[in-house]
Design an enzyme around this catalytic site. Structure first.
Site, PDB file in Angstrom:
ATOM      1  N   CYS A   1      -4.458 -17.661  14.349  1.00  0.00           N
ATOM      2  CA  CYS A   1      -4.132 -16.966  15.591  1.00  0.00           C
ATOM      3  C   CYS A   1      -4.412 -17.913  16.743  1.00  0.00           C
ATOM      4  O   CYS A   1      -5.184 -18.858  16.613  1.00  0.00           O
ATOM      5  CB  CYS A   1      -5.007 -15.730  15.745  1.00  0.00           C
ATOM      6  SG  CYS A   1      -4.492 -14.375  14.684  1.00  0.00           S
TER       7      CYS A   1
ATOM      8  N   CYS B   1     -11.570  -8.406  15.324  1.00  0.00           N
ATOM      9  CA  CYS B   1     -10.571  -8.545  14.263  1.00  0.00           C
ATOM     10  C   CYS B   1     -11.020  -7.851  12.985  1.00  0.00           C
ATOM     11  O   CYS B   1     -12.128  -8.058  12.502  1.00  0.00           O
ATOM     12  CB  CYS B   1     -10.322 -10.024  13.967  1.00  0.00           C
ATOM     13  SG  CYS B   1      -9.063 -10.275  12.703  1.00  0.00           S
TER      14      CYS B   1
ATOM     15  N   ASP C   1      -7.823   4.136   9.763  1.00  0.00           N
ATOM     16  CA  ASP C   1      -7.382   3.459   8.541  1.00  0.00           C
ATOM     17  C   ASP C   1      -8.470   3.702   7.502  1.00  0.00           C
ATOM     18  O   ASP C   1      -9.607   3.268   7.676  1.00  0.00           O
ATOM     19  CB  ASP C   1      -7.174   1.964   8.816  1.00  0.00           C
ATOM     20  CG  ASP C   1      -5.958   1.420   8.090  1.00  0.00           C
ATOM     21  OD1 ASP C   1      -5.565   2.010   7.061  1.00  0.00           O
ATOM     22  OD2 ASP C   1      -5.400   0.402   8.551  1.00  0.00           O
TER      23      ASP C   1
ATOM     24  N   ASP D   1     -12.220  -0.351  12.678  1.00  0.00           N
ATOM     25  CA  ASP D   1     -12.506  -0.387  11.243  1.00  0.00           C
ATOM     26  C   ASP D   1     -13.974  -0.686  10.938  1.00  0.00           C
ATOM     27  O   ASP D   1     -14.696  -1.221  11.775  1.00  0.00           O
ATOM     28  CB  ASP D   1     -11.645  -1.469  10.574  1.00  0.00           C
ATOM     29  CG  ASP D   1     -10.196  -1.036  10.445  1.00  0.00           C
ATOM     30  OD1 ASP D   1      -9.947   0.173  10.288  1.00  0.00           O
ATOM     31  OD2 ASP D   1      -9.313  -1.914  10.504  1.00  0.00           O
TER      32      ASP D   1
ATOM     33  N   ARG E   1       7.123   0.094   1.971  1.00  0.00           N
ATOM     34  CA  ARG E   1       6.981  -1.022   2.911  1.00  0.00           C
ATOM     35  C   ARG E   1       5.784  -1.898   2.553  1.00  0.00           C
ATOM     36  O   ARG E   1       4.830  -1.429   1.947  1.00  0.00           O
ATOM     37  CB  ARG E   1       6.843  -0.502   4.349  1.00  0.00           C
ATOM     38  CG  ARG E   1       5.750   0.535   4.548  1.00  0.00           C
ATOM     39  CD  ARG E   1       6.123   1.427   5.733  1.00  0.00           C
ATOM     40  NE  ARG E   1       5.053   2.319   6.139  1.00  0.00           N
ATOM     41  CZ  ARG E   1       4.784   3.482   5.547  1.00  0.00           C
ATOM     42  NH1 ARG E   1       5.475   3.868   4.496  1.00  0.00           N
ATOM     43  NH2 ARG E   1       3.804   4.239   5.997  1.00  0.00           N
TER      44      ARG E   1
ATOM     45  N   CYS F   1      -9.798 -12.708  18.060  1.00  0.00           N
ATOM     46  CA  CYS F   1     -10.315 -11.460  18.622  1.00  0.00           C
ATOM     47  C   CYS F   1     -11.667 -11.173  17.982  1.00  0.00           C
ATOM     48  O   CYS F   1     -11.798 -11.205  16.759  1.00  0.00           O
ATOM     49  CB  CYS F   1      -9.383 -10.297  18.303  1.00  0.00           C
ATOM     50  SG  CYS F   1      -7.726 -10.522  18.942  1.00  0.00           S
TER      51      CYS F   1
ATOM     52  N   ARG G   1       0.817  -1.209   0.000  1.00  0.00           N
ATOM     53  CA  ARG G   1       0.000   0.000   0.000  1.00  0.00           C
ATOM     54  C   ARG G   1       0.849   1.256   0.000  1.00  0.00           C
ATOM     55  O   ARG G   1       0.541   2.225  -0.672  1.00  0.00           O
ATOM     56  CB  ARG G   1      -0.881  -0.035   1.251  1.00  0.00           C
ATOM     57  CG  ARG G   1      -1.575   1.258   1.552  1.00  0.00           C
ATOM     58  CD  ARG G   1      -2.817   1.043   2.367  1.00  0.00           C
ATOM     59  NE  ARG G   1      -3.680   0.075   1.725  1.00  0.00           N
ATOM     60  CZ  ARG G   1      -4.481  -0.763   2.383  1.00  0.00           C
ATOM     61  NH1 ARG G   1      -4.514  -0.744   3.705  1.00  0.00           N
ATOM     62  NH2 ARG G   1      -5.234  -1.619   1.736  1.00  0.00           N
ATOM     63  N   TYR G   2       1.898   1.261   0.773  1.00  0.00           N
ATOM     64  CA  TYR G   2       2.757   2.444   0.903  1.00  0.00           C
ATOM     65  C   TYR G   2       3.984   2.260   0.012  1.00  0.00           C
ATOM     66  O   TYR G   2       4.351   1.142  -0.326  1.00  0.00           O
ATOM     67  CB  TYR G   2       3.192   2.606   2.365  1.00  0.00           C
ATOM     68  CG  TYR G   2       2.060   2.871   3.319  1.00  0.00           C
ATOM     69  CD1 TYR G   2       1.460   4.128   3.376  1.00  0.00           C
ATOM     70  CD2 TYR G   2       1.593   1.884   4.173  1.00  0.00           C
ATOM     71  CE1 TYR G   2       0.430   4.385   4.260  1.00  0.00           C
ATOM     72  CE2 TYR G   2       0.563   2.137   5.068  1.00  0.00           C
ATOM     73  CZ  TYR G   2      -0.023   3.391   5.111  1.00  0.00           C
ATOM     74  OH  TYR G   2      -1.033   3.643   5.988  1.00  0.00           O
TER      75      TYR G   2
ATOM     76  N   LYS H   1      -3.390   4.810   6.771  1.00  0.00           N
ATOM     77  CA  LYS H   1      -3.676   5.360   8.097  1.00  0.00           C
ATOM     78  C   LYS H   1      -3.620   6.889   8.087  1.00  0.00           C
ATOM     79  O   LYS H   1      -2.666   7.470   7.601  1.00  0.00           O
ATOM     80  CB  LYS H   1      -2.675   4.813   9.097  1.00  0.00           C
ATOM     81  CG  LYS H   1      -2.728   3.304   9.210  1.00  0.00           C
ATOM     82  CD  LYS H   1      -1.618   2.777  10.105  1.00  0.00           C
ATOM     83  CE  LYS H   1      -1.613   1.273  10.136  1.00  0.00           C
ATOM     84  NZ  LYS H   1      -1.110   0.673   8.875  1.00  0.00           N
TER      85      LYS H   1
ATOM     86  N   ARG I   1      -9.722  -8.438  10.160  1.00  0.00           N
ATOM     87  CA  ARG I   1      -9.691  -9.460   9.108  1.00  0.00           C
ATOM     88  C   ARG I   1     -10.626 -10.608   9.471  1.00  0.00           C
ATOM     89  O   ARG I   1     -10.343 -11.772   9.179  1.00  0.00           O
ATOM     90  CB  ARG I   1      -8.260  -9.971   8.918  1.00  0.00           C
ATOM     91  CG  ARG I   1      -7.300  -8.841   8.632  1.00  0.00           C
ATOM     92  CD  ARG I   1      -5.994  -9.269   7.998  1.00  0.00           C
ATOM     93  NE  ARG I   1      -5.163  -8.088   7.826  1.00  0.00           N
ATOM     94  CZ  ARG I   1      -4.122  -7.801   8.606  1.00  0.00           C
ATOM     95  NH1 ARG I   1      -3.741  -8.624   9.567  1.00  0.00           N
ATOM     96  NH2 ARG I   1      -3.441  -6.688   8.409  1.00  0.00           N
TER      97      ARG I   1
HETATM   98  C1  LIG Z   1      -0.338  -0.301   8.782  1.00  0.00           C
HETATM   99  C2  LIG Z   1       0.170  -0.786   7.524  1.00  0.00           C
HETATM  100  C3  LIG Z   1       1.527  -0.693   7.216  1.00  0.00           C
HETATM  101  C4  LIG Z   1       2.541  -0.081   8.146  1.00  0.00           C
HETATM  102  O1  LIG Z   1       2.256   1.264   8.361  1.00  0.00           O
HETATM  103  P1  LIG Z   1       3.135   2.116   9.360  1.00  0.00           P
HETATM  104  O2  LIG Z   1       2.386   3.403   9.481  1.00  0.00           O
HETATM  105  O3  LIG Z   1       4.465   2.264   8.741  1.00  0.00           O
HETATM  106  O4  LIG Z   1       3.209   1.361  10.654  1.00  0.00           O
HETATM  107  C5  LIG Z   1       1.945  -1.153   5.985  1.00  0.00           C
HETATM  108  N1  LIG Z   1       1.079  -1.681   5.107  1.00  0.00           N
HETATM  109  C6  LIG Z   1      -0.245  -1.769   5.373  1.00  0.00           C
HETATM  110  C7  LIG Z   1      -1.146  -2.353   4.345  1.00  0.00           C
HETATM  111  C8  LIG Z   1      -0.736  -1.343   6.596  1.00  0.00           C
HETATM  112  O5  LIG Z   1      -2.043  -1.455   6.865  1.00  0.00           O
END
Ligand SMILES: *Cc1c(COP(=O)(O)O)cnc(C)c1O
Length: 438
Positions: A134, A141, A339, A302, A125, A138, A121-122, A346, A143
């Site tokens: 799990c 959850c 989110d 969520d 990362r 939860c 997504r980002y 986020k 998911r």
């Molecule tokens: C939360 C999340 C991350 C990590 O986000 P950070 O703000 O760096 O902790 C990475 N990918 C996805 C899809 C996420 O939901």
């Protein structure tokens, strides 16, 4: 003394005169997880009437039940309906109510998935779902759609797809192992997976998201810690929601991880009737920092199916942040985030601290309500930045940094990009212009 009376009582109902060594064996705990209503009643001594049982069965058919004996032992049987552990682990008919805005996959994790197991997504990362199981399900959850789908541990072949994607995507510098719970994997597989991921030259850090310290702290064994230690820098995030969860066993698990040298973080979810209270939240945060855990995020709940009853208004979260900023240590304060439904990522949310602006002054307020002014520097020359760092007098060692491209709102602020506005794809006014031109 970890084995308290309640734990002994529950343990003895599972096996006569249970020894503490068995109770503390995480595999024993998993083998005896509570997955049926009958077992729950038998072990806790709590019972439900026929009508409620019918409702509960319907609920568990859709969203399965699973509670470790350890986590079960934290429920206060005399006041179980108000108990935060009960509410997080044992469902109710309210889970079958779904509003139109509530979705199976509100964060579009499946759409942002280039290969099985990866959500990208980002820019820099990825989220790597390395297990779909799990130790405890939860009730809140996000998911939930996947819980209990198919309880299997992914094979090396399946995990390899994710590893290959990361290998072939050089911008990924941070890999977040999530699931399910990555610590559900056996030690050997964790060792193998971490060695594969950490071998990738562009991966700078690995993170693990796990709820084991909360729901099955005995999983944090010395053997596990010694495996993890080989793969520094490794960041570990856990998921405590209520101060009642910080028990002697949980503290021991956290101490092992902190002594192992891993930076520890915590992500809580704001849950109605569980922790939607500034005093409970502050107490939780203080206990976390006492155990060397840095609060990281406080999540707005969520829009997932079956979570309506857990959701609070965003105003509740802002009220909690108001009670923290200034009132307690800066590092005890998480970032409150929403989110974005649809996969926007986020979004941090805070009370407003900037009250007004002029050309040379900013008016701010503090946590006490004191209104103050900050005078801007009179001599700050805006520097033109064309992102050609070789001609800049700031000292940046160019061989150590990546070449980043401005995107999103950052792009609007940059000098070397002439974008002046970001316009939604389906903007009617722009569509009209194009029609007129055409
Ligand atoms: C939360 C999340 C991350 C990590 O986000 P950070 O703000 O760096 O902790 C990475 N990918 C996805 C899809 C996420 O939901």
């Amino acid at each position: 003394m970890i084995f308290n009376n309640r734990q002994q009582e529950i343990g003895d109902r599972i096996e006569e005169e249970l020894k503490i060594s068995k109770w503390k064996d995480w595999r024993w705990q998993l083998r005896h997880s509570v997955r049926t209503l009958e077992k729950f009643e038998q072990l806790t001594g709590i019972s439900f009437d026929t009508n409620e049982k019918e409702d509960l069965r319907r609920t568990f058919d859709k969203f399965p039940l699973s509670i470790t004996p350890y986590y079960l032992s934290l429920i206060d049987q005399d006041n179980f309906r108000n108990d935060p552990v009960f509410k997080q682990s044992f469902g109710g008919i309210e889970e079958l109510t779904t509003l139109k805005s509530e979705l199976a996959d509100p964060l579009s994790e499946d759409s942002d998935s280039p290969v099985e197991g990866i959500t990208h997504r980002y820019p820099d990362r990825v989220l790597f779902h390395v297990s779909n199981i799990c130790s405890m399900y939860c009730r809140h959850c996000t998911r939930k759609r996947k819980v209990g789908d198919s309880d299997f541990v992914p094979s090396r072949e399946q995990l390899r797809k994710g590893i290959e994607y990361i290998k072939n995507t050089p911008q990924v510098r941070d890999v977040l192992l999530s699931g399910g719970d990555p610590f559900m994997l056996p030690d050997e597989k964790i060792d193998w997976l971490l060695s594969e991921v950490s071998k990738i030259p562009h991966v700078e850090i690995i993170r693990i998201g796990t709820r084991m310290p909360v729901v099955l702290p005995y999983r944090i064994t010395n053997e596990l810690v010694s495996i993890l230690k080989k793969y520094q820098p490794l960041w570990i995030n856990t998921h405590f929601n209520h101060p009642n969860e910080i028990t002697t066993s949980a503290k021991e698990a956290l101490a092992k991880l902190a002594d192992g040298g891993f930076p520890l973080g915590n992500q809580s979810v704001l849950l109605a009737d569980v922790n939607d209270c500034p005093r409970i939240m502050k107490n939780l945060l203080h206990k976390l920092v006492q155990n060397r855990v840095r609060p990281y995020y406080l999540y707005q709940c969520d829009l997932s199916e079956g979570l309506s009853h857990f959701r609070t208004p965003i105003g509740k979260g802002i009220e909690i942040m108001e009670s923290l900023v200034g009132h307690t240590s800066g590092f005890a304060r998480p970032t409150y985030v929403i989110d974005a439904p649809g996969g926007g990522g986020k979004i941090p949310v805070m009370p407003n601290y900037i009250l007004s602006w002029s050309a040379n002054k900013v008016v701010l307020r503090n946590y006490e309500g004191v209104i103050t002014t900050y005078e801007e520097p009179s001599k700050y020359e805006p520097k033109f930045c064309d992102r050609d760092c070789t001609n800049c007098n700031l000292d940046l060692k160019l061989n150590e940094v990546d070449e980043s491209r401005a995107i999103g709102v950052e792009k609007l602020l940059s000098d070397n990009n002439d974008t002046i506005s970001l316009i939604p794809e389906d903007n009617e006014r722009i569509a009209r212009r194009e029609e007129d031109a055409g």
